[in-house]
Write a protein that holds these residues in place. Structure first.
Motif, mmCIF file in Angstrom:
data_model
loop_
_atom_site.group_PDB
_atom_site.id
_atom_site.type_symbol
_atom_site.label_atom_id
_atom_site.label_comp_id
_atom_site.label_asym_id
_atom_site.label_seq_id
_atom_site.Cartn_x
_atom_site.Cartn_y
_atom_site.Cartn_z
ATOM 1 N N ASP A 116 18.596 18.311 -5.160
ATOM 2 C CA ASP A 116 18.634 18.640 -6.581
ATOM 3 C C ASP A 116 17.828 19.920 -6.833
ATOM 4 O O ASP A 116 16.770 20.153 -6.242
ATOM 5 N N GLY A 117 18.338 20.744 -7.749
ATOM 6 C CA GLY A 117 17.587 21.913 -8.196
ATOM 7 C C GLY A 117 17.337 22.970 -7.154
ATOM 8 O O GLY A 117 16.319 23.653 -7.192
ATOM 9 N N ALA A 142 25.765 21.111 -11.655
ATOM 10 C CA ALA A 142 24.596 20.908 -12.505
ATOM 11 C C ALA A 142 23.437 20.302 -11.712
ATOM 12 O O ALA A 142 22.270 20.656 -11.937
ATOM 13 N N ARG A 143 23.751 19.417 -10.780
ATOM 14 C CA ARG A 143 22.702 18.737 -10.005
ATOM 15 C C ARG A 143 21.913 19.710 -9.142
ATOM 16 O O ARG A 143 20.677 19.640 -9.076
ATOM 17 N N CYS A 145 21.678 22.918 -9.495
ATOM 18 C CA CYS A 145 21.194 24.072 -10.253
ATOM 19 C C CYS A 145 19.703 23.885 -10.564
ATOM 20 O O CYS A 145 19.279 22.841 -11.060
ATOM 21 N N PRO A 147 16.026 24.299 -12.400
ATOM 22 C CA PRO A 147 15.614 24.440 -13.798
ATOM 23 C C PRO A 147 15.582 25.913 -14.208
ATOM 24 O O PRO A 147 14.999 26.744 -13.514
ATOM 25 N N GLU A 150 21.552 28.931 -13.552
ATOM 26 C CA GLU A 150 22.831 29.102 -14.223
ATOM 27 C C GLU A 150 23.985 28.585 -13.381
ATOM 28 O O GLU A 150 23.942 28.609 -12.147
ATOM 29 N N MET A 193 23.448 20.604 -19.758
ATOM 30 C CA MET A 193 23.355 22.053 -19.625
ATOM 31 C C MET A 193 23.249 22.689 -21.005
ATOM 32 O O MET A 193 23.765 22.168 -21.997
ATOM 33 N N GLU A 194 22.568 23.830 -21.075
ATOM 34 C CA GLU A 194 22.337 24.528 -22.336
ATOM 35 C C GLU A 194 23.079 25.858 -22.379
ATOM 36 O O GLU A 194 23.546 26.357 -21.363
ATOM 37 N N ARG A 210 23.471 27.059 -18.606
ATOM 38 C CA ARG A 210 22.147 27.066 -17.976
ATOM 39 C C ARG A 210 21.548 25.659 -17.969
ATOM 40 O O ARG A 210 21.748 24.883 -18.898
ATOM 41 N N ARG A 211 20.824 25.370 -16.902
ATOM 42 C CA ARG A 211 20.063 24.131 -16.852
ATOM 43 C C ARG A 211 18.732 24.356 -17.558
ATOM 44 O O ARG A 211 18.084 25.399 -17.361
#
Length: 214
Positions: A116-117, A142-143, A145, A147, A150, A193-194, A210-211
């Motif tokens: 993750d991340g 997403a996983r 990505c 913090p 993108e 996601m944002e 973006r995360r």
């Protein structure tokens, strides 16, 4: 049974002509003959080439179409990794796009072999519509990505000619999936996601998300 598109992607001969002939023609087709998709693609390549110490994952990278751009500006410990399920595409990527900071790996986009991340930038460009059961691939993007990192997707969009009667039958035969206009953006939003942004070009769409930073 694999689709026509999947068989093509696994064909060594097609892997050789994909980057130079088929993909430029196909990309122009997303804009129904106009230049919108190609123009956005050039802007995206320039964005990916910006200087910085980033880790980049390119999912379904094919023969490495974006590897030169995504690795050109990398600094420090920055690295680009391209992952694809097709052995012939990866072999072509290694032949044509091997470079410092660039590595290619065979793997399944539904089960990415990373923690993750891990990555600052996660790409899936002109490929999601070919992957069986594609939405879980967004979950994996997403996983992995990091913090503040993108995720960038280019894929199909159910607009204009893609919504005409008979389009579904054609895409089912070919193996190409046409995504709903909000299908990708809503999935990313549901994943937390944002700043999910979408640009539609003909029957294609670019999505950037973006995360949240920790």
């Amino acid at each position: 049974m694999s689709s026509i598109a999947q068989r093509m992607m696994g064909n060594p001969v097609f892997s050789q002509v994909y980057e130079r002939a088929w993909r430029p023609l196909f990309t122009r087709g997303f804009s129904l003959g106009a230049s919108d998709t190609a123009d956005y693609d050039r802007a995206l390549r320039a964005y990916l080439a910006r200087p910085g110490e980033r880790t980049v994952l390119d999912i379904a990278c094919g023969p490495g179409n974006y590897s030169a751009d995504a690795s050109r500006g990398l600094t420090g410990d920055g690295r680009y990794i391209g992952i694809d399920f097709s052995a012939s595409m990866l072999a072509q990527a290694v032949r044509d796009n091997s470079a410092d900071r660039v590595a290619f790996l065979r793997g399944d986009a539904h089960r990415l072999p990373f923690a993750d991340g891990t990555f600052d930038t996660v790409l899936c460009l002109a490929a999601l519509y070919l992957i069986p059961d594609p939405l879980p691939v967004l979950d994996e993007m997403a996983r992995v990505c990091a913090p503040g990192g993108e995720a960038i997707v280019f894929t199909t969009s159910r607009t204009s000619i893609a919504a005409l009667p008979g389009a579904d039958a054609l895409t089912a035969l070919s193996g190409l999936r046409i995504f709903g206009v909000r299908e990708i953006t809503e999935r990313f939003a549901a994943l937390g996601m944002e700043h999910v942004e979408q640009t539609v070009t003909g029957v294609g769409q670019f999505v950037h998300a973006r995360r949240p930073a920790e």
